[in-house]
Design an enzyme around this catalytic site. Structure first.
Site, PDB file in Angstrom:
ATOM      1  N   GLY A 178     -27.458  40.102  42.032  1.00 43.62           N
ATOM      2  CA  GLY A 178     -27.581  40.868  40.808  1.00 43.62           C
ATOM      3  C   GLY A 178     -27.587  39.959  39.598  1.00 43.62           C
ATOM      4  CB  CYS A 179     -29.012  40.451  36.228  1.00 41.88           C
ATOM      5  SG  CYS A 179     -28.504  42.157  35.917  1.00 41.88           S
ATOM      6  CG  PHE A 180     -24.180  42.096  34.605  1.00 44.10           C
ATOM      7  CD1 PHE A 180     -24.111  41.625  33.293  1.00 44.10           C
ATOM      8  CD2 PHE A 180     -24.611  43.400  34.811  1.00 44.10           C
ATOM      9  CE1 PHE A 180     -24.463  42.437  32.214  1.00 44.10           C
ATOM     10  CE2 PHE A 180     -24.965  44.213  33.734  1.00 44.10           C
ATOM     11  CZ  PHE A 180     -24.897  43.733  32.443  1.00 44.10           C
TER      12      PHE A 180
END
Lengths: 346, 346, 346, 346
Positions: B151-153
């Site tokens: 995921g990005c975060f």
């Protein structure tokens, strides 16, 4: 309605100056008697702030006119380090003073010197200046001749944490205040950091570990807390004009629920017309162009943390609006006079 | 140069799909052999993403074409909950798979069920899926047939904290990850939360206490830490298109200096071409449109806290770029092939 | 592949300088041999443009190093009025020159003096300088030693109007070019007009009636037209970083249809890889960070007007990208070398 | 001060509804007696528009409550095509009506059908509806029971051109109105065109040749002009919330100077409190959140063109503010009552 009180605004070119004018122009109890600017004296206020054409065409005066004008209250909308000279000069004059700079917010000239890296010229001012956060100091403000209007970040952080620290509900060390501000907080003067392509579609932290508002927050909260407060304050720059959102993390000293916390905050801010405890996490547009501070509080059972989200418009509750709220108290008006505009959203 | 590898992209209408195409179109070692879309099959890719007119005019196919096409590797650019069906179907096919959804990133179907509130249809996938963060798992990725792209975060948080937790330098509980993301992270589909007037000149937190990336971050870091990790993750929505900045707060377990920390990070990320340890607090435009992750680390003597700032472009290092970095490893190319663009700033 | 050509960039601190570096760093046929800056000599390029850390860490040199360096071509990324001195000095040197300023774009020193309100120091340069718009002057550019790279607005307006005027299809007087530009066109230096709160959520016209690009557009189009061109050019400032959209209004001299116009434009720009005639009205993000110019043309039967919409990225096709396209022609490379990036959208 | 007039707002969820409430809540002469919403009836107004928490917590009613409520005036803040049904139903009721939709702005049901591609259900309304532009129709509005509040673009274009056409100073054919609007003009409902990443850092034209406001502008101006008006109207979408700037180009029929034009405009708008003729080209923030229309006019000797720049806040002078200005006239209040806020800039 009695005779209107006469107001002076010292420093017209900046954002706090123009924001004071924007609000005061429709205030029911006062009139703007004088606006000064050294650099633009002789021009009309609306030549500098063109959105005021036909609304406020007052000719700007040099500050030397202050003493020749009949005034009830003066706002100093000047940079820190400059403001102290004016307070020194005006302190015995027959008008009250609200200083929007940081020059009289801290506890002592020594602390000022440490964080502002500048000597102070008017140490006596610290004795009489009242920290102008009405939700904490309403009665003192009413009696004061000199109010030090709080900083923008401190307003969010102090209002967000005051109930918890007053009640001794959180550890006073290890508090995190992660704040995000709009660009008007950096002032009206173009700088590399405010150059549009450096801000637009961008985001960054600044002033890490050493921002001056750290000590203003910490020292104010210390007075509410039985244990010594030590907190981390990190400001960030948002690609927006106005608004501050502070995300605050704290550790409870005993078991607590979100419902308890909401009850505490509602009780603490009862009778304070500009603090709204909200059921949803607020956004900065929920308060834009208004004097409100919205606060959301929650407890995370998984991590044990308490989180507080606190938002204001940095130019209103964080500067000019709060100053006018203070003026209302100092001059005996209703606390909300002239400040009833609903937020502008969108 | 040998024959180019043949790539399929499943899901063309979203941002990760178009970003994969944007990068792959100039990749020296591969060709795009197939792009699928169920809803827009028969149209040209450039009819949907008009900026690609004359560059990528491939006609979109239904996903049923995957099995009739000679492919070396397939990217799944699909929503979570949908992607698992495709992995199940394709897992034994003679092409490698990189899944950009959240369906195979967690440790077990049970944890998936708890945080995604959805049952999982392909539990076997968890055994073979490798978490595709090359800086942690480079060798496993090279051998993998199925990569779960992070995921990005989590990419920002894990890269920001991995050295500290691997070395046991911080308390594993009480970590704060305060993250701020651009709007493309919310996807291509118009929603109230992404409506321009709700975002522009605005800022707010969302997903407090329960965002799915919390568990992805925590479980991944747990594997690096001797003590159990428990962290608070708070995402906020920035009025920008691309970029994530995470501001991370942690407590050291022993005395440490900023110089020590910099040395540790430089050592830990040596040989990793996309992590840059920077001498200044980074901004999201420092990495925009590139595959870099910039990390800044500092220790505050006054409070005792360690702070880490970590930034990426959420569509590149946080999605498509990292997926291509994984592809490079899986297909035996240079890790940086096709990913050498400098950031776009401004 | 032969030996790479050696390139010098004079002027590193501005946006055109950094954009040249951003594109050239991945150009297959050249290497950056020298970057100069007077004010920042001795620092690394990446100290000024931090997004280049680890990518371009070249130490900046004073311009005096140009003559001690073996160079094939030099880009002048300097302000107008400064650039002319360098062209004068370098004109007989054994390297080709591309001047990105406005100093050699006009027809004569007299016209320059009238519109730039400045005397010219190198009148001889006007004889040899070729106006570097490859879609009009490709063959001349190939032979040139000195190219005057076009202005950003003129690139949109000239490409948008060239087919109509070349074919004598419109009245040459009364043309309206209503243009809207991103802020990077105003340069890297902070000014009141580029101060974030003055631009964000704002929009205005500027340079009414007297913008210097008016004469550049008009004189270039004059050479294509049998009748004398007289046009109104009005620039506006958008709250965006990059991009220009020009909305152009013209009166046909005879009956015409939208289909005719499309056919004309497709024919006129055949073989020109960076002009795209599009079936939908383009947006500036359709070309962002790329060297494309998108053009849309239509005829309104109700009013009789022809409308042309023309968009570019002002820093790429409007400056650095076009300069590199010119370099490719001058050095005998493929016209698209190094310029194949797809637009960045979003 | 007499008894306050009772106001109903039909349609609470959209931007014009919330903007009416924002202004009316501080209006000295009226009270909001009813706010309706079919989809959200039973909820509080502040549940939908959270910035109004503690300010306007009125419970929303179904529209069926209108007839059971004592009302002096009703605002219809509904989509076109829906509004006509309500006007039909309410027209004989004992309250005045201001319709903010486009349903009764045009000259006839036939023209409505042509441009709105929809049949009209209440043709009788066209006979009694007054076009609510106070600067043209002040006296008629005062006598009217049904006012059709003008469109946002038409307000800028008509106010910008009225003096020129009334005095017969320009050619009535060949006028160009190149307009740029903020996103709130597209309404509160999320759509692809208003999705943040499609708007932010972007700009484009839309509705070319066929936008409905074309006919509203043209027909209104026709009534002022001795010759038939034919004009080109091109709207563009700005990445801003609020504001419209129209850049207008016209050809004078005889010799004229900028000074003549300024004198004409000052004379024409004398006594109209919300039109400001400005000495500088205005920006949309010069009028943001206010009811002002700023107009700048100039003549270009080089080209012979007259240019008019006209700016408003599309939600205020372009919708809710103008509606309240009309209400003031209809109910016999001062024209500026409740509308004295200075613009919000920044």
């Amino acid at each position: 309605m009695g005779k209107k009180k006469r107001i002076g605004i010292i420093g017209a070119t900046g954002y706090t100056g123009s924001e004071l004018v924007r609000i005061l122009v429709n205030h029911p109890e006062v009139e703007i008697a004088l606006i000064t600017s050294e650099s633009r004296a002789g021009e009309k206020f609306s030549d500098i702030h063109t959105s005021f054409r036909g609304i406020v065409d007052i000719v700007l005066q040099p500050a030397s006119q202050v003493e020749q004008t009949d005034l009830d209250l003066v706002f100093l909308a000047l940079p820190h380090g400059v403001s102290m000279d004016f307070v020194k000069k005006y302190h015995q004059k027959p008008f009250k003073i609200i200083d929007l700079s940081g020059d009289f917010r801290l506890d002592s000239p020594e602390i000022y010197h440490e964080w502002y890296q500048k000597g102070h010229v008017y140490k006596e001012g610290f004795d009489s200046a009242v920290f102008g956060l009405p939700e904490l100091n309403r009665e003192h403000i009413k009696q004061s001749e000199l109010v030090a209007n709080p900083g923008c970040f401190p307003t969010t952080a102090i209002l967000g944490l005051a109930p918890l620290l007053s009640e001794g509900m959180i550890e006073s060390r290890g508090i995190i205040v992660d704040s995000k501000t709009g660009v008007t907080g950096a002032g009206v003067k173009p700088k590399e950091v405010t150059h549009f392509p450096n801000v637009n579609d961008n985001f960054k932290a600044y002033g890490l570990k050493k921002h001056r508002h750290t000590i203003e927050i910490q020292d104010t909260l210390n007075k509410l807390s039985s244990d010594e407060v030590n907190l981390q304050f990190t400001p960030h720059l948002l690609p927006v004009d106005r608004g501050i959102l502070s995300t605050i993390y704290a550790r409870p000293v005993k078991e607590v629920t979100t419902a308890d916390l909401n009850a505490l905050y509602l009780r603490y801010y009862e009778g304070h017309p500009f603090v709204r405890i909200t059921p949803e996490a607020p956004s900065i547009k929920d308060v834009r162009a208004s004097n409100y501070c919205n606060i959301y509080i929650t407890h995370d059972e998984r991590t044990g943390n308490i989180m507080v989200l606190s938002v204001i418009d940095n130019l209103v509750k964080g500067a000019a609006g709060q100053a006018i709220q203070n003026m209302n108290l100092m001059l005996g008006f209703d606390e909300t006079a002239g400040l009833k505009q609903a937020p502008l959203n969108p």
